[in-house]
Each structure stands twice: as C-alpha cells, then as structure tokens.
Design a protein around this motif. Structure first.
Motif, PDB file in Angstrom:
ATOM      1  N   ARG A 146       0.835  -1.198   0.000  1.00  0.00           N
ATOM      2  CA  ARG A 146       0.000   0.000   0.000  1.00  0.00           C
ATOM      3  C   ARG A 146       0.875   1.257   0.000  1.00  0.00           C
ATOM      4  NH1 ARG A 146      -2.777  -3.279  -1.518  1.00  0.00           N
ATOM      5  NH2 ARG A 146      -4.891  -3.889  -0.886  1.00  0.00           N
ATOM      6  N   TYR A 205       2.024   6.592  -2.829  1.00  0.00           N
ATOM      7  CA  TYR A 205       2.081   7.274  -4.120  1.00  0.00           C
ATOM      8  C   TYR A 205       1.676   6.365  -5.281  1.00  0.00           C
ATOM      9  CZ  TYR A 205       6.626   4.882  -4.067  1.00  0.00           C
ATOM     10  OH  TYR A 205       7.624   3.939  -3.971  1.00  0.00           O
ATOM     11  N   CYS A 206       1.040   5.239  -4.995  1.00  0.00           N
ATOM     12  CA  CYS A 206       0.715   4.263  -6.036  1.00  0.00           C
ATOM     13  C   CYS A 206       0.042   4.934  -7.233  1.00  0.00           C
ATOM     14  CB  CYS A 206      -0.198   3.181  -5.473  1.00  0.00           C
ATOM     15  SG  CYS A 206      -0.650   1.921  -6.694  1.00  0.00           S
ATOM     16  N   HIS A 207       0.542   4.605  -8.418  1.00  0.00           N
ATOM     17  CA  HIS A 207       0.040   5.201  -9.655  1.00  0.00           C
ATOM     18  C   HIS A 207      -1.239   4.522 -10.138  1.00  0.00           C
ATOM     19  CE1 HIS A 207       0.394   7.602 -13.257  1.00  0.00           C
ATOM     20  NE2 HIS A 207       0.344   6.529 -14.022  1.00  0.00           N
ATOM     21  N   ASN A 208      -1.488   3.295  -9.665  1.00  0.00           N
ATOM     22  CA  ASN A 208      -2.653   2.531 -10.122  1.00  0.00           C
ATOM     23  C   ASN A 208      -3.465   2.009  -8.933  1.00  0.00           C
ATOM     24  OD1 ASN A 208      -2.034   2.704 -12.959  1.00  0.00           O
ATOM     25  ND2 ASN A 208      -0.462   1.148 -12.654  1.00  0.00           N
ATOM     26  N   PRO A 209      -4.014   2.887  -8.099  1.00  0.00           N
ATOM     27  CA  PRO A 209      -4.719   2.420  -6.895  1.00  0.00           C
ATOM     28  C   PRO A 209      -5.932   1.551  -7.194  1.00  0.00           C
ATOM     29  CG  PRO A 209      -5.112   4.766  -7.267  1.00  0.00           C
ATOM     30  CD  PRO A 209      -4.014   4.364  -8.206  1.00  0.00           C
ATOM     31  N   ASP A 210      -6.528   1.688  -8.364  1.00  0.00           N
ATOM     32  CA  ASP A 210      -7.680   0.860  -8.705  1.00  0.00           C
ATOM     33  C   ASP A 210      -7.307  -0.613  -8.862  1.00  0.00           C
ATOM     34  OD1 ASP A 210      -9.213   3.129  -8.705  1.00  0.00           O
ATOM     35  OD2 ASP A 210      -9.263   3.350 -10.884  1.00  0.00           O
ATOM     36  N   LEU A 218      -5.235  -2.253  -6.731  1.00  0.00           N
ATOM     37  CA  LEU A 218      -4.718  -2.800  -5.481  1.00  0.00           C
ATOM     38  C   LEU A 218      -5.548  -3.964  -4.950  1.00  0.00           C
ATOM     39  CD1 LEU A 218      -3.738   0.476  -3.570  1.00  0.00           C
ATOM     40  CD2 LEU A 218      -2.218  -1.140  -4.735  1.00  0.00           C
ATOM     41  N   ASP A 219      -6.855  -3.879  -5.033  1.00  0.00           N
ATOM     42  CA  ASP A 219      -7.743  -4.864  -4.408  1.00  0.00           C
ATOM     43  C   ASP A 219      -7.699  -6.189  -5.166  1.00  0.00           C
ATOM     44  OD1 ASP A 219      -9.748  -6.304  -3.201  1.00  0.00           O
ATOM     45  OD2 ASP A 219     -11.218  -4.682  -3.243  1.00  0.00           O
TER      46      ASP A 219
END
Length: 227
Positions: free
Chosen positions: A37, A40-45, A47-48
């Motif tokens: 987590r 600054y993650c560029h692709n948070p969508d 993660l799940d």
C-alpha cells in the motif's frame, strides 16, 4: 504456483507503449491485486485482489494474435503480477506466440520471481527505498528484505533489467538516497532509474545538479525521470 492462464485477473490493457519495455514496442497488461500500500501508487484501482479482472484472457490472446509482427513484446504490470498463480502460464503462452516478455514487480515474492525469470526477457524491479524506510513506504513488514532477496535472484539470472526508485524528500532524505545508491551499486546493480514522485502532497524534488551527478557516477546506466 501454477494455474491456467485463463485465471489471470487483468484490470486493463495498454495496446502500445515504447517506454515500458526498453527498446521494444509492447502491449501492457495490468494485473489486478497488490499486497503493498504505497502512498504514491500510480494505479490504486488495481490494489484490491478480490476484484475480478475485467478483461478475459481469451480476448487478450485474440488481441495479441492480431498484433503478431507489429509488437515486439508484452509487459505484465500491475498491481503486482507475481501475486497471481496464473502468471507463469500466461507468460508461457505469450512467448509461444513469438513475443518477448517483460515484468514490472516490487519483488515481494522472491521465490516466485526466481521461478519466473527463465520466462522473462526484461524485468523492472522497484526498489522502494533504503531498508530502514522500505516497510513504512509499502505498509508491509519485511518488504525491504524481500525486495533485496528478489534483487539477488534478478542479478544472478542474467536477465536484462532496470531497478527504479520513486522518490521525494518526504519519503527519505537526500543523504539516505545517496546511501541507497551506494547500497545498490555495491550489490552489483548497473541500471538504476530515479523517478520523481508527483503524487498529491509530495515534497518538491530537491536534488542539486551535483547530487544528481554523484548518483549517476555510481552506475553505468542511470536515468532521471521527471514528469
């Protein structure tokens, strides 16, 4: 770690890139799910890991079949591709179509990476920061040690690679950044990219030209990426 490629959960596809696989025209597959987590993650969508993919593998194969002779390779990015047991089968199918295969990874599963390396032509390995900062950046205890273990496997494999670090001074200091460069160079890293973090709330980039030159001097191939 074995499952059919049709079980690979894919959250998106970029049909053409010239920057994600050096020297190659490639498509990028974004794999769903990541155990870290990073703020600054560029692709948070992506993660799940409980979210099913929205692009069936059959459609990916159909797309790639149409692009034979036009694309050089396929990049598996994310998310974290090595999270998924279907990745080896997917890599094997991509290579059977005549494409080169590349991987973007944080190195959180060292043994899995070691098993995948014979199927890869290039790997981009994220080194999040110095060991003493790594776990705080990822939110995952032990992540720094796992990334270094993965780095060892990668360097020993002979597979072409780039290590890269996303940075702003709020993550760790310039002195720690210089020490990280020393650590990586001592471990045998020759290709390193420093990427400016442009996430909301990131501190302004604060490297002087002299400091940048000091970083570059440690590596035969150094890249500074500022968007």
């Amino acid at each position: 770690m074995d499952a059919g490629a049709e079980r690979l959960r894919i959250g998106g596809l970029t049909p053409l890139t010239s920057i994600d696989f050096p020297g190659r025209l490639a498509a990028v597959l974004f794999c769903q799910g990541c155990p870290w987590r990073c703020g600054y993650c560029h692709n948070p969508d992506l993660l799940d890991a409980s979210i099913p993919g929205n692009l069936p593998w059959a459609r990916v194969l159909a797309f790639l079949t149409q692009r034979r002779g036009l694309l050089d390779g396929v990049v598996f990015s994310g998310g974290e591709p090595t999270l998924q047991a279907a990745l080896p089968a997917a890599l094997a199918q991509v290579r059977s179509l005549g494409f080169e295969a590349a991987l973007h990874t944080g190195g959180m599963y060292p043994r899995r990476l070691a098993e995948l390396l014979p199927l890869l032509d290039w790997t981009g390995l994220d080194i999040k920061g110095p060991l003493q900062r790594h776990d705080a950046i990822t939110g995952a205890p032990g992540s720094g040690l796992r990334s270094r273990e993965s780095l060892g496997y990668l360097l020993a494999s002979g597979v072409a690679y780039e290590c890269r670090t996303t940075w702003h001074p709020g993550l760790f200091s310039v002195d720690e950044l210089l020490a990280l460069a020393d650590e990586l160079a001592t471990l045998g890293v020759t290709h390193w990219a420093l990427q400016e973090c442009r996430a909301a709330g990131a501190a302004p980039f604060a490297l002087t030209p002299v400091q940048t030159q000091a970083l570059a001097a440690r590596f035969s191939h150094f890249t500074l990426r500022r968007n």
